[in-house]
Scaffold this active site. Structure first.
Site, PDB file in Angstrom:
ATOM      1  CB  ALA A  77      -0.910   0.007   1.226  1.00 53.49           C
ATOM      2  CE1 TYR A 143       5.756   6.005  -4.609  1.00 52.74           C
ATOM      3  CE2 TYR A 143       7.627   6.151  -6.109  1.00 52.74           C
ATOM      4  CZ  TYR A 143       6.635   5.401  -5.506  1.00 52.74           C
ATOM      5  OH  TYR A 143       6.521   4.053  -5.787  1.00 52.74           O
TER       6      TYR A 143
HETATM    7  P1  NAD Z   1      -1.540   0.364  -6.810  1.00 52.73           P
HETATM    8  O1  NAD Z   1      -1.948   1.792  -6.675  1.00 52.73           O
HETATM    9  O2  NAD Z   1      -2.211  -0.499  -7.796  1.00 52.73           O
HETATM   10  O3  NAD Z   1      -1.662  -0.355  -5.379  1.00 52.73           O
HETATM   11  C1  NAD Z   1      -1.500   0.332  -4.165  1.00 52.73           C
HETATM   12  C2  NAD Z   1      -2.744   0.034  -3.342  1.00 52.73           C
HETATM   13  O4  NAD Z   1      -2.593   0.681  -2.065  1.00 52.73           O
HETATM   14  C3  NAD Z   1      -4.040   0.575  -3.972  1.00 52.73           C
HETATM   15  O5  NAD Z   1      -4.962  -0.499  -4.114  1.00 52.73           O
HETATM   16  C4  NAD Z   1      -4.530   1.615  -2.984  1.00 52.73           C
HETATM   17  O6  NAD Z   1      -5.951   1.641  -2.912  1.00 52.73           O
HETATM   18  C5  NAD Z   1      -3.878   1.166  -1.698  1.00 52.73           C
HETATM   19  N1  NAD Z   1      -3.679   2.261  -0.735  1.00 52.73           N
HETATM   20  C6  NAD Z   1      -3.185   3.496  -0.976  1.00 52.73           C
HETATM   21  N2  NAD Z   1      -3.171   4.214   0.147  1.00 52.73           N
HETATM   22  C7  NAD Z   1      -3.661   3.410   1.135  1.00 52.73           C
HETATM   23  C8  NAD Z   1      -3.901   3.590   2.520  1.00 52.73           C
HETATM   24  N3  NAD Z   1      -3.652   4.758   3.133  1.00 52.73           N
HETATM   25  N4  NAD Z   1      -4.402   2.551   3.223  1.00 52.73           N
HETATM   26  C9  NAD Z   1      -4.691   1.369   2.616  1.00 52.73           C
HETATM   27  N5  NAD Z   1      -4.497   1.151   1.319  1.00 52.73           N
HETATM   28  C10 NAD Z   1      -3.977   2.155   0.577  1.00 52.73           C
HETATM   29  O7  NAD Z   1       0.050   0.361  -7.023  1.00 52.73           O
HETATM   30  P2  NAD Z   1       1.012  -0.851  -7.400  1.00 52.73           P
HETATM   31  O8  NAD Z   1       1.526  -0.604  -8.750  1.00 52.73           O
HETATM   32  O9  NAD Z   1       0.381  -2.143  -7.071  1.00 52.73           O
HETATM   33  O10 NAD Z   1       2.209  -0.580  -6.384  1.00 52.73           O
HETATM   34  C11 NAD Z   1       2.444  -1.422  -5.264  1.00 52.73           C
HETATM   35  C12 NAD Z   1       3.675  -0.906  -4.520  1.00 52.73           C
HETATM   36  O11 NAD Z   1       4.810  -0.979  -5.361  1.00 52.73           O
HETATM   37  C13 NAD Z   1       3.576   0.543  -4.075  1.00 52.73           C
HETATM   38  O12 NAD Z   1       4.176   0.648  -2.797  1.00 52.73           O
HETATM   39  C14 NAD Z   1       4.406   1.293  -5.102  1.00 52.73           C
HETATM   40  O13 NAD Z   1       4.949   2.485  -4.564  1.00 52.73           O
HETATM   41  C15 NAD Z   1       5.468   0.281  -5.425  1.00 52.73           C
HETATM   42  N6  NAD Z   1       6.064   0.411  -6.762  1.00 52.73           N
HETATM   43  C16 NAD Z   1       5.317   0.081  -7.858  1.00 52.73           C
HETATM   44  C17 NAD Z   1       5.920   0.137  -9.111  1.00 52.73           C
HETATM   45  C18 NAD Z   1       5.159  -0.232 -10.358  1.00 52.73           C
HETATM   46  O14 NAD Z   1       5.785  -0.259 -11.420  1.00 52.73           O
HETATM   47  N7  NAD Z   1       3.885  -0.545 -10.285  1.00 52.73           N
HETATM   48  C19 NAD Z   1       7.276   0.539  -9.232  1.00 52.73           C
HETATM   49  C20 NAD Z   1       7.969   0.877  -8.090  1.00 52.73           C
HETATM   50  C21 NAD Z   1       7.375   0.771  -6.843  1.00 52.73           C
END
Ligand code: NAD
Length: 308
Positions: A77, A143
């Site tokens: 999250a 971020y």
């Molecule tokens: P995503 O937005 O699909 O998933 C994040 C989830 O966290 C969402 O479902 C959102 O509703 C939930 N969320 C946000 N704030 C919240 C809160 N306060 N309480 C509870 N839930 C909350 O993003 P993702 O692509 O699945 O990313 C997952 C993780 O990986 C994140 O930490 C992101 O920073 C990291 N990340 C992703 C990528 C990528 O390429 N997708 C790259 C680098 C890092």
């Protein structure tokens, strides 16, 4: 790969892109709680057999309650948008850093393993590529600072308190169920343009590169991190290959079999020119080996849009 079985697992961000895939992979052999506030995720994406808990990770009582009797937490999250973190650094800090620090405290107290989502954003504009874990960290957004902070905290909790932590520095993840966003979002945008027969719009001249890694490989990396003896470490998770955005656009154009033209627009200010992960540390210590080629992975994204 070492399997995870009969564990009590909490996945934060369980309705999001990475979290929902992880839940799907782990639910067959484990008890999984998927936590999400649905600010970006969708409850429909959470596999039915898991226990869904809607709530905010900033709510400490809620987190305390959900981490009783838990063996492993996969912490996904976050406020994932770099742009949102620039507009509202304080709110993002609360979600991305403060709530993670509280989770680390709970891991210390209750002795569960914490696998955290870090990010390539911690490196900022790299001086050289491929980027290895010890390269300089010059994040260019709130971020990126948040992710660098929790990445370091995770290591320090391991060193000071023997809390088992592993930070995974994701590069550009892509795959089905991804909804826009700052990362693999470009793939869904190009796909939608290609399938609609609209121009595929590349920012700048398209020579900027990224390391696109498929969600299935990222799920594998998480499972390896949950079982490794090498705790207190951070690992780059990418495919270890750089793809230019122009090449990506052309590949999608070919795979989608579309008449869409690839067009070039103004460059985005501050865009990172080259990004690719050195994944040798993850290979050697975790046994991580990405197996999904870009073409295979793009097919999964195209199939999703075609409804197959
Ligand atoms: P995503 O937005 O699909 O998933 C994040 C989830 O966290 C969402 O479902 C959102 O509703 C939930 N969320 C946000 N704030 C919240 C809160 N306060 N309480 C509870 N839930 C909350 O993003 P993702 O692509 O699945 O990313 C997952 C993780 O990986 C994140 O930490 C992101 O920073 C990291 N990340 C992703 C990528 C990528 O390429 N997708 C790259 C680098 C890092």
């Amino acid at each position: 790969m070492t399997a995870i079985e009969e564990q009590q697992i909490l996945i934060t961000g369980g309705a999001g892109f990475v979290g929902s895939h992880l839940t799907e992979r782990l639910i067959e052999d484990n008890d999984v709680i998927a936590l999400d506030d649905l600010s970006a995720g969708k409850q429909d994406d959470v596999p039915e057999k898991s226990t869904f808990k809607q709530g905010d990770i900033c709510n400490r009582d809620f987190l305390d309650e959900l981490t009783d009797d838990i063996d492993i937490v996969f912490h996904q999250a976050a406020v994932v948008s770099v742009q949102r973190s620039i507009e509202n650094p304080e709110t993002c800090h609360e979600v991305n850093t403060d709530a993670t620090l509280h989770l680390l405290e709970l891991a210390r107290e209750k002795d569960f393993r914490l696998v955290l989502a870090s990010s390539a954003a911690i490196y900022g504009q790299p001086e050289t590529v491929p980027i290895s874990e010890n390269d300089s960290k010059t994040p260019t957004s709130p971020y990126g600072i948040d992710k660098w902070t929790i990445d370091r905290y995770a290591q320090i909790y391991n060193d000071l308190y023997d809390t088992e932590t592993v930070a995974l520095r994701y590069f550009n993840i892509y795959g089905p169920r991804q909804r826009g966003g700052d990362y693999g979002g470009v793939i869904s945008i190009f796909r939608d343009q290609a399938l609609a027969g609209e121009p595929i719009t590349v920012d700048g001249d398209g020579t900027q590169t990224r390391d696109f890694v498929h969600i299935d490989d990222v799920v594998k990396a998480n499972i390896l991190a949950a079982t490794t003896e090498h705790t207190g470490e951070a690992y780059n998770i990418g495919r270890g290959q750089q793809t230019s955005i122009a090449e990506l656009a052309e590949t999608i154009q070919t795979l989608a079999n579309t008449d869409s033209e690839v067009t070039y627009t103004e460059p985005r200010p501050g865009d990172i020119e080259e990004s690719v992960a050195d994944i040798s540390k993850a290979r050697e210590e975790l046994g991580f080996e990405p197996t999904v080629s870009l073409e295979e992975g793009l097919e999964t994204v195209l199939e999703e849009a075609r409804g197959n």
